[in-house]
Write a protein that holds these residues in place. Structure first.
Motif, mmCIF file in Angstrom:
data_model
loop_
_atom_site.group_PDB
_atom_site.id
_atom_site.type_symbol
_atom_site.label_atom_id
_atom_site.label_comp_id
_atom_site.label_asym_id
_atom_site.label_seq_id
_atom_site.Cartn_x
_atom_site.Cartn_y
_atom_site.Cartn_z
ATOM 1 N N MET A 62 0.818 -1.410 0.030
ATOM 2 C CA MET A 62 0.082 0.135 0.104
ATOM 3 C C MET A 62 0.777 1.211 0.050
ATOM 4 O O MET A 62 0.514 2.241 -0.600
ATOM 5 N N LYS A 63 2.078 1.224 0.719
ATOM 6 C CA LYS A 63 2.758 2.425 0.937
ATOM 7 C C LYS A 63 3.748 2.680 -0.177
ATOM 8 O O LYS A 63 3.933 3.558 -0.642
ATOM 9 N N VAL A 64 4.173 1.501 -1.038
ATOM 10 C CA VAL A 64 4.798 1.505 -2.294
ATOM 11 C C VAL A 64 3.871 2.352 -3.236
ATOM 12 O O VAL A 64 4.325 3.301 -4.082
ATOM 13 N N ILE A 65 2.745 1.907 -3.501
ATOM 14 C CA ILE A 65 1.733 2.459 -4.289
ATOM 15 C C ILE A 65 1.564 4.010 -4.078
ATOM 16 O O ILE A 65 1.467 4.976 -4.750
ATOM 17 N N GLN A 66 1.044 4.317 -2.777
ATOM 18 C CA GLN A 66 0.784 5.598 -2.178
ATOM 19 C C GLN A 66 1.964 6.404 -2.576
ATOM 20 O O GLN A 66 1.879 7.885 -3.174
ATOM 21 N N GLN A 67 3.137 6.101 -2.328
ATOM 22 C CA GLN A 67 4.395 6.770 -2.469
ATOM 23 C C GLN A 67 4.784 7.312 -3.914
ATOM 24 O O GLN A 67 5.198 8.258 -4.323
ATOM 25 N N LEU A 68 4.365 6.045 -4.814
ATOM 26 C CA LEU A 68 4.699 6.231 -6.541
ATOM 27 C C LEU A 68 3.430 7.318 -6.693
ATOM 28 O O LEU A 68 4.027 8.036 -7.730
ATOM 29 N N SER A 69 2.248 7.099 -6.260
ATOM 30 C CA SER A 69 1.273 8.079 -6.943
ATOM 31 C C SER A 69 1.653 9.610 -6.378
ATOM 32 O O SER A 69 1.529 10.467 -7.040
ATOM 33 N N ALA A 70 2.299 9.607 -5.223
ATOM 34 C CA ALA A 70 2.455 11.159 -4.689
ATOM 35 C C ALA A 70 3.719 11.711 -5.596
ATOM 36 O O ALA A 70 3.935 13.061 -5.918
#
Length: 548
Positions: free
Chosen positions: A367-375
């Motif tokens: 979840m954090k990988v995708i959230q940080q990628l999105s940011a």
């Protein structure tokens, strides 16, 4: 002008404005490839015909133009089948051209003969076996018209070798008029009026938009309608990007098991539901008997009348193109304020329910990988995914702001879709950044298309979430097979970094949270294709959602 059948095909493609063709040559389409040499049409040589269909699909989805793919007869044609079915389920306009044995040999089981029109009939919008060269121009005109109008979809054209060698005085039709094929584009005024009246009587309206909203380029009308209606908007998996994630009325992705909390809650409590451009299949609704039970009125808008009410009970059907029908709705005199409902929606949006790695996890939190990628990625970045847990994590936690920036296989759920789709997207939109989010299982389905990316000199950023598992199946075994895991641990995985380097691309491997920011920055800044492998917690789940 007299020309061979093969040259007629190429000229028809030129007349339709085709600039790119994805394919693989063979004996039965040899003459078609020969005619393409001086055509000015860019030819992209894939490494498997399935990749050609997926690449054409990715190209179509980002450009709005029909994608074109080509294969030889027999196994070449059958290798296209998965890609054609994928496009059919997701309503993607595709023209698939196959070579065929000579007409005098059809039905004799000769070398590399297969009845590809019969095989694809259930999942093409239409298909043709060309038996007479004189029919070629009309067939191509019809094929492009059918593929791109009404509810879009794939059309296959099978061309025997003797038709390719025959000679025709070529003339291309200017228009096409197909009896019985007249898609309704504008919603009926009486139905529109009924929908507005029901909406004005409601207190808790919700809009659900699917892939039809993107295909119709209806984002601006959708935003205007939602704001005037003061109704929050949920998207299906295929509808992601139709409504900007940053908009205050955005609820995120809807889904029975996979949807985000605010979308599921709002639909569950809605007394008025407007569904646009979605068939509302099981992944969107979950258990049908529990879906939107408090909705007193359900409006279903779709350009395909066969989809209206197919999976959910509805009260007001409206047949029409989403953009044109929304324009009709916006012509009505209505405006409403709904402060109590808006307050409740915002409260739900503050509750984050997700699926992250727990304490003591043996890997990164996906979840954090995708959230940080999105940011970190630019808002116009195009993201393609394969199918599995990573697909759902991307749909839930990546904030998409624009239509045609999220490419995934929604209806068929095709592993191996992502890399060739990303290739097609990059060719279609060369000036936009293209990301592939994939899993170690899906990636290995069509990883040979890395050679296509290298050959074409493309820049694709690959985010590989590696849990050494077929994660979604392992998760299902956890829930439904009492944790009896079988055939889901991928102990034979290669070194993905070395594999990327073998194709000429750099790679990095990330195992710790403190490395994540720098790794993503490095990946996004790199010029050219690069693979970033993130070692994630192997037991992180998508369902059931647990509050974090």
């Amino acid at each position: 002008m007299k020309m061979s059948g093969a040259s007629c095909v190429v000229e028809a493609l030129r007349q339709e404005g085709v600039s790119v063709l994805f394919g693989y040559p063979g004996g039965a389409n040899l003459l078609l490839y020969d005619a393409l040499i001086d055509s000015g049409i860019r030819q992209v040589l894939v490494r498997n015909e399935q990749g050609a269909a997926h690449a054409a699909s990715g190209y179509s989805r980002v450009t709005g133009k029909p994608g074109v793919c080509m294969a030889t007869s027999g196994p070449g044609a059958t290798n296209l089948i998965t890609g054609i079915a994928t496009a059919y389920m997701d309503s993607i306009p595709l023209i698939a051209i196959t070579g065929q044995v000579g007409t005098d040999l059809i039905g004799r089981d000769v070398f590399q003969e297969v009845d590809i029109t019969g095989a694809t009939e259930p999942f093409t919008k239409n298909n043709y076996l060309v038996k007479d060269i004189r029919d070629l121009p009309q067939i191509f005109k019809e094929a492009f018209h059918i593929a791109t109008t009404g509810r879009p979809g794939p059309v296959l054209i099978d061309i025997p070798r003797d038709v390719q060698t025959a000679i025709l005085d070529f003339s291309y039709p200017e228009a096409v008029d197909l009896r019985g094929y007249k898609p309704t584009l504008k919603g009926h005024p009486r139905q529109i009026k009924k929908a507005i009246e029901a909406m004005m009587d409601s207190r808790r309206p919700v809009i659900v938009v699917g892939g039809g909203g993107i295909m119709a380029d209806a984002t601006s009308e959708l935003i205007a309608f939602a704001e005037r209606m003061q109704a929050p908007v949920a998207t299906t998996l295929m509808g992601i990007g139709a409504f900007p994630a940053s908009h205050p009325l955005s609820l995120g992705m809807l889904g029975g098991d996979h949807g985000v909390y605010p979308a599921k809650q709002a639909v569950a409590e809605a007394d008025f539901l407007v569904v646009m451009g979605s068939r509302m299949a099981d992944r969107s609704t979950g258990k049908r008997s529990d879906f939107a039970q408090k909705a007193l009125t359900v409006v279903h808008i779709d350009v395909d009348p066969a989809e209206i009410g197919k999976n959910i009970d509805i009260h007001i059907p409206i047949v029409g193109d989403i953009k044109r029908t929304l324009q009709g709705l916006l012509e009505q005199d209505f405006h409403r304020e709904n402060p109590e409902w808006m307050t409740q929606v915002q409260e739900w949006k503050r509750v984050v329910k997700g699926t992250g790695a727990g304490e003591g996890a043996a890997g990164l939190d996906p979840m954090k990988v995708i959230q940080q990628l999105s940011a970190k990625a630019s808002k116009d970045t195009i993201v393609a995914t394969d199918v599995g847990q990573h697909q759902v994590w991307t749909g839930r936690y990546y904030a998409f702001e624009h239509p045609r920036t999220f490419l995934t296989s929604g209806g068929l759920g095709t592993m191996g879709y992502g890399l060739p789709a990303a290739i097609g997207a990059k060719i279609g939109c060369p000036h936009q950044q293209v990301l592939l989010v994939t899993g170690d299982g899906s990636f290995q389905m069509n990883l040979t298309e890395l050679a296509t990316a290298a050959q074409e000199g493309l820049s694709i950023k690959i985010v590989l979430l590696n849990n050494s598992r077929l994660g979604m199946v392992r998760e299902l075994q956890e829930h439904f097979c009492e944790k009896r895991y079988t055939q889901t641990t991928l102990t034979g995985n290669p070194s993905f970094g070395k594999l990327a380097e073998a194709y000429g691309f750099p790679a990095i491997r990330v195992e710790h949270q403190e490395e994540l920011d720098a790794a993503l920055d490095h990946l996004l800044a790199h010029e050219g294709t690069m693979l970033a492998e993130f070692i994630i917690d192997p037991v992180s789940n998508v369902i059931p959602a647990q509050q974090v």
